[in-house]
Design a protein around this motif. Sequence first.
Motif, mmCIF file in Angstrom:
data_model
loop_
_atom_site.group_PDB
_atom_site.id
_atom_site.type_symbol
_atom_site.label_atom_id
_atom_site.label_comp_id
_atom_site.label_asym_id
_atom_site.label_seq_id
_atom_site.Cartn_x
_atom_site.Cartn_y
_atom_site.Cartn_z
ATOM 1 N N VAL A 278 49.746 4.817 67.206
ATOM 2 C CA VAL A 278 49.705 3.607 68.083
ATOM 3 C C VAL A 278 50.115 3.946 69.450
ATOM 4 C CG1 VAL A 278 51.200 2.298 66.294
ATOM 5 C CG2 VAL A 278 52.505 3.987 67.549
ATOM 6 N N ASP A 279 49.915 3.165 70.528
ATOM 7 C CA ASP A 279 49.954 3.512 71.707
ATOM 8 C C ASP A 279 51.549 3.297 72.301
ATOM 9 O OD1 ASP A 279 47.266 4.290 72.174
ATOM 10 O OD2 ASP A 279 46.658 2.200 72.451
ATOM 11 N N SER A 280 51.959 2.178 71.621
ATOM 12 C CA SER A 280 53.557 2.073 72.156
ATOM 13 C C SER A 280 54.338 1.919 70.645
ATOM 14 C CB SER A 280 53.628 0.716 72.969
ATOM 15 O OG SER A 280 52.934 -0.267 72.407
ATOM 16 N N ILE A 281 55.609 2.071 71.045
ATOM 17 C CA ILE A 281 56.764 1.666 70.098
ATOM 18 C C ILE A 281 57.940 1.134 70.345
ATOM 19 C CG2 ILE A 281 55.718 3.756 68.577
ATOM 20 C CD1 ILE A 281 58.100 5.282 69.738
ATOM 21 N N ASN A 282 58.706 0.466 69.663
ATOM 22 C CA ASN A 282 60.025 0.087 70.059
ATOM 23 C C ASN A 282 61.202 0.970 69.986
ATOM 24 O OD1 ASN A 282 62.378 -1.526 70.754
ATOM 25 N ND2 ASN A 282 61.932 -2.884 69.070
ATOM 26 N N VAL A 283 61.552 1.483 70.998
ATOM 27 C CA VAL A 283 62.704 2.640 70.793
ATOM 28 C C VAL A 283 64.039 1.770 71.091
ATOM 29 C CG1 VAL A 283 63.706 4.687 71.867
ATOM 30 C CG2 VAL A 283 61.286 4.465 71.823
ATOM 31 N N GLN A 284 64.617 1.405 70.001
ATOM 32 C CA GLN A 284 65.775 0.486 70.090
ATOM 33 C C GLN A 284 67.158 0.752 70.805
ATOM 34 O OE1 GLN A 284 66.554 -0.833 65.767
ATOM 35 N NE2 GLN A 284 65.515 -2.782 66.492
ATOM 36 N N GLN A 285 67.301 2.420 70.706
ATOM 37 C CA GLN A 285 68.365 2.796 71.513
ATOM 38 C C GLN A 285 67.992 4.101 72.209
ATOM 39 O OE1 GLN A 285 68.873 2.265 67.788
ATOM 40 N NE2 GLN A 285 69.508 0.315 68.251
ATOM 41 N N PRO A 286 67.289 4.030 73.335
ATOM 42 C CA PRO A 286 66.923 5.286 74.090
ATOM 43 C C PRO A 286 67.770 6.194 74.136
ATOM 44 C CG PRO A 286 66.117 3.066 75.236
ATOM 45 C CD PRO A 286 67.277 2.920 74.229
ATOM 46 N N GLU A 287 69.031 5.909 74.341
ATOM 47 C CA GLU A 287 70.074 6.790 74.496
ATOM 48 C C GLU A 287 70.161 7.905 73.535
ATOM 49 O OE1 GLU A 287 71.197 2.860 76.406
ATOM 50 O OE2 GLU A 287 70.502 3.682 74.402
ATOM 51 N N PHE A 288 70.030 7.518 72.481
ATOM 52 C CA PHE A 288 70.119 8.531 71.197
ATOM 53 C C PHE A 288 68.964 9.137 71.222
ATOM 54 C CE2 PHE A 288 68.067 9.303 66.946
ATOM 55 C CZ PHE A 288 69.400 9.906 66.376
ATOM 56 N N TYR A 289 67.793 9.020 71.448
ATOM 57 C CA TYR A 289 66.686 9.827 71.715
ATOM 58 C C TYR A 289 66.692 10.603 72.903
ATOM 59 C CZ TYR A 289 64.763 7.303 67.378
ATOM 60 O OH TYR A 289 64.562 6.956 66.204
ATOM 61 N N ALA A 290 67.296 10.306 73.872
ATOM 62 C CA ALA A 290 67.362 11.472 74.912
ATOM 63 C C ALA A 290 68.485 12.463 74.760
ATOM 64 C CB ALA A 290 67.974 10.344 76.041
ATOM 65 N N LYS A 291 69.445 11.970 73.828
ATOM 66 C CA LYS A 291 70.290 12.964 73.238
ATOM 67 C C LYS A 291 69.555 13.930 72.500
ATOM 68 C CE LYS A 291 74.601 14.679 72.923
ATOM 69 N NZ LYS A 291 75.210 15.168 74.146
ATOM 70 N N LEU A 292 68.954 13.209 71.440
ATOM 71 C CA LEU A 292 68.389 13.912 70.326
ATOM 72 C C LEU A 292 67.252 15.252 71.355
ATOM 73 C CD1 LEU A 292 68.165 14.400 67.292
ATOM 74 C CD2 LEU A 292 66.235 12.895 67.488
ATOM 75 N N ASN A 293 66.508 14.311 72.101
ATOM 76 C CA ASN A 293 65.683 15.478 72.964
ATOM 77 C C ASN A 293 66.338 16.698 73.666
ATOM 78 O OD1 ASN A 293 62.894 15.512 74.449
ATOM 79 N ND2 ASN A 293 64.497 15.534 76.185
ATOM 80 N N GLN A 294 67.665 16.473 73.866
ATOM 81 C CA GLN A 294 68.376 17.519 74.449
ATOM 82 C C GLN A 294 68.767 18.374 73.467
ATOM 83 O OE1 GLN A 294 72.093 16.387 76.389
ATOM 84 N NE2 GLN A 294 73.003 18.335 75.863
ATOM 85 N N LEU A 295 69.446 17.843 72.263
ATOM 86 C CA LEU A 295 70.016 18.779 71.116
ATOM 87 C C LEU A 295 68.890 19.462 70.377
ATOM 88 C CD1 LEU A 295 72.636 16.188 69.726
ATOM 89 C CD2 LEU A 295 72.980 18.258 71.170
ATOM 90 N N ILE A 296 67.752 19.066 70.215
ATOM 91 C CA ILE A 296 66.895 19.702 69.450
ATOM 92 C C ILE A 296 66.379 21.164 69.972
ATOM 93 C CG2 ILE A 296 64.752 18.875 70.562
ATOM 94 C CD1 ILE A 296 65.403 19.098 66.855
ATOM 95 N N THR A 297 66.603 21.286 71.313
ATOM 96 C CA THR A 297 66.365 22.592 71.854
ATOM 97 C C THR A 297 67.527 23.602 72.216
ATOM 98 O OG1 THR A 297 66.074 21.687 74.242
ATOM 99 C CG2 THR A 297 63.890 21.847 72.840
ATOM 100 N N THR A 298 68.866 22.761 72.617
ATOM 101 C CA THR A 298 69.830 23.543 72.727
ATOM 102 C C THR A 298 70.760 23.972 71.604
ATOM 103 O OG1 THR A 298 71.219 21.269 73.121
ATOM 104 C CG2 THR A 298 69.895 22.376 75.272
#
Length: 678
Positions: A278-298
Amino acid sequence: MKFVQTFVTSTALAMLACTGCQQKQNAPSAFIDLSAIDTSVKPGDNFFLYANGNWLKKTTIPASEVGAGAFLDLYNRTKNNIHTILLDAEKNAAPAGSIQQKVGDFFASGMDSTTIEKLGYTPIQPELNEINTLKNAADIIHYAAQAHTRGSGMLFDFGVYPDDKNSMATIAVFSQGGLGLPDRDYYFKTDAATQAVVQAYKNYLQKLLILTGTDSLTATQQVEQVYALEKQMAESHKTNVALRDPQSNYHKMAVAQLSKTMPNLQWPMLLKTLNIQVDSINVQQPEFYAKLNQLITTQPIATWQLYLRLHTLNGVARYLSTPFVQASFNYYGKALNGQTQMKPRWENVYRTIDAQIGEALGQLYVEKYFTKEAKQRMDELVNNLQKAFANRINNLDWMSDSTKQKAKDKLQAFIKKIGYPDKWRDYSKVNIQRNQYFNNIMAAEANNYQYMISKLGKPVDRTEWEMTPPTINAYYNPLYNEIVFPAGILQFPFFDPQADDAINYGGIGMVIGHEMTHGFDDQGAQYDKDGNLKNWWSTSDYDLFRKKSQQVIQLYNGFTILDTVHVNGALTTGENIADIGGIAIAYDAFKMTKEGQDTTQKIDGYTPDQRFFLSLAQIWRSKEKDAYALRLINTDPHSPAMYRVNGPLMNFTPFYKAFNVVPGEKMYLPENERIKIW
């Protein structure tokens, strides 16, 4: 995160048991349990206790249950009927590939405890071995995505649903997830009850590690690492109240943009692993994914490996050998819900079959236990309530004519589903073998995932059901603008073809009105007649609606359980609006019947109106263990049973007239303070 509004929490229904319930007879008087009524309580002081007080005094909760209640007779009768179906399917040879063969062999495999005990945790060993080989953040993401394709959701939540703002098209929806406790708030509350649940959760995780070869001291240390990681994830989670706002939980985003803003989540690889393009998705809670983006490498890879190991084990523990099943029960059954004894094995296997190939089991159920007469009577009831609701909209004194017309258009556009689907799910690709319980579950999980994924890029199929036919529940789905009543709930005490109208309209009529009102509660009112998240209100009308909704919040905030624990009016707003509206609509429809128009003819000393309200109160009689009641008050959008009766009735003038409620009684509200929305 699927958005459907149910009549009652599915967990509550599934766990209620039959204790002290009256068996109905053919005589009309048997449809009200006279022995339950406590005449020492004034109806105007506490109608729930008046209708159910003696039952509450004499009822004890079985050790294997979290509660007892009016659903008890229905649930146990339905459960035992299904047990008969399962036993028949198990012992009677059926053609290979038939639904009878799949259901029968699935049940046989689940009851084959000898093989299950012998296998221990070896069925999940390949996944645990794979986790040990993960080397970096990309590997962690890849494993978690693969787990979703096997039906084991972890790290995040994902599904394919109609697009909120284009309900005829499907979209991939990503929402917050990854936690092991029931709700984000459990990670931050410091009261004794919450801390007891937290400790039980940690004990459970420790036991899973010990059972798979880790020493006790190391397991304790490792669990603290995983818990600390989950707590950081929980910090980014929205509260249950915030999750109720559909507008603020809709964020359609381009995958290319997500790859730039959250590159550590490896979006192209993540989506490919999920088998979606798909080209686009519904990210219902972007704040969670932003945090996950950080935690996955830290966070250290070793910590993430532990996290995946524990969530993998947790996802399948109830399907493994006894030590794992017991560990799971100690947390989910005892700590969260207050159970002290496990349910019989066959019942847990039945629930697994219902979850995995539910429409196959459902076909066998409706063939044997659902009648055409019941469906025809339900059609009549639904149509009568629809007429009653339209009349109520016409008579609203707070809504403009233009908005009234749009509300009636939405009401008339309801898709009405009764009993069972018009077309059944195809399980031909699911290979069920008689002696391989774990593999059968995995095969069904994989098939269910592929069924979901196959919807992407295709028109929405509005014939689908979210519940299986034996389910004792009902729901409204705003994206389909549909009301759905499975065969399971179309039985006494909700509904019986032999019952007088007061009983049926006070029971299933209230359920129908409740689900209809969900189309116009604080969430449903934001969706138009086609299921799109789109405003159809005038500004002034919507402002008035919101003020009335706030009155509901304030009223229910004042209700308490266990002496001091308050109902969360904001969390329960939609269900409370649906209860208030549902009773009013059901009553108006009842008044269209011959019995409803007769105000004098009594049965067992009660008028038709009184029987209507007693029927309504007795379907809600229930008694819960404290731990379970506390979990529901924290996480369930439904109010406790007492307030699902007393809250609406204290705002409903015909109730005052039926039981002569007067000033000074505890449920009395001055007429100008009674809440009327629909």
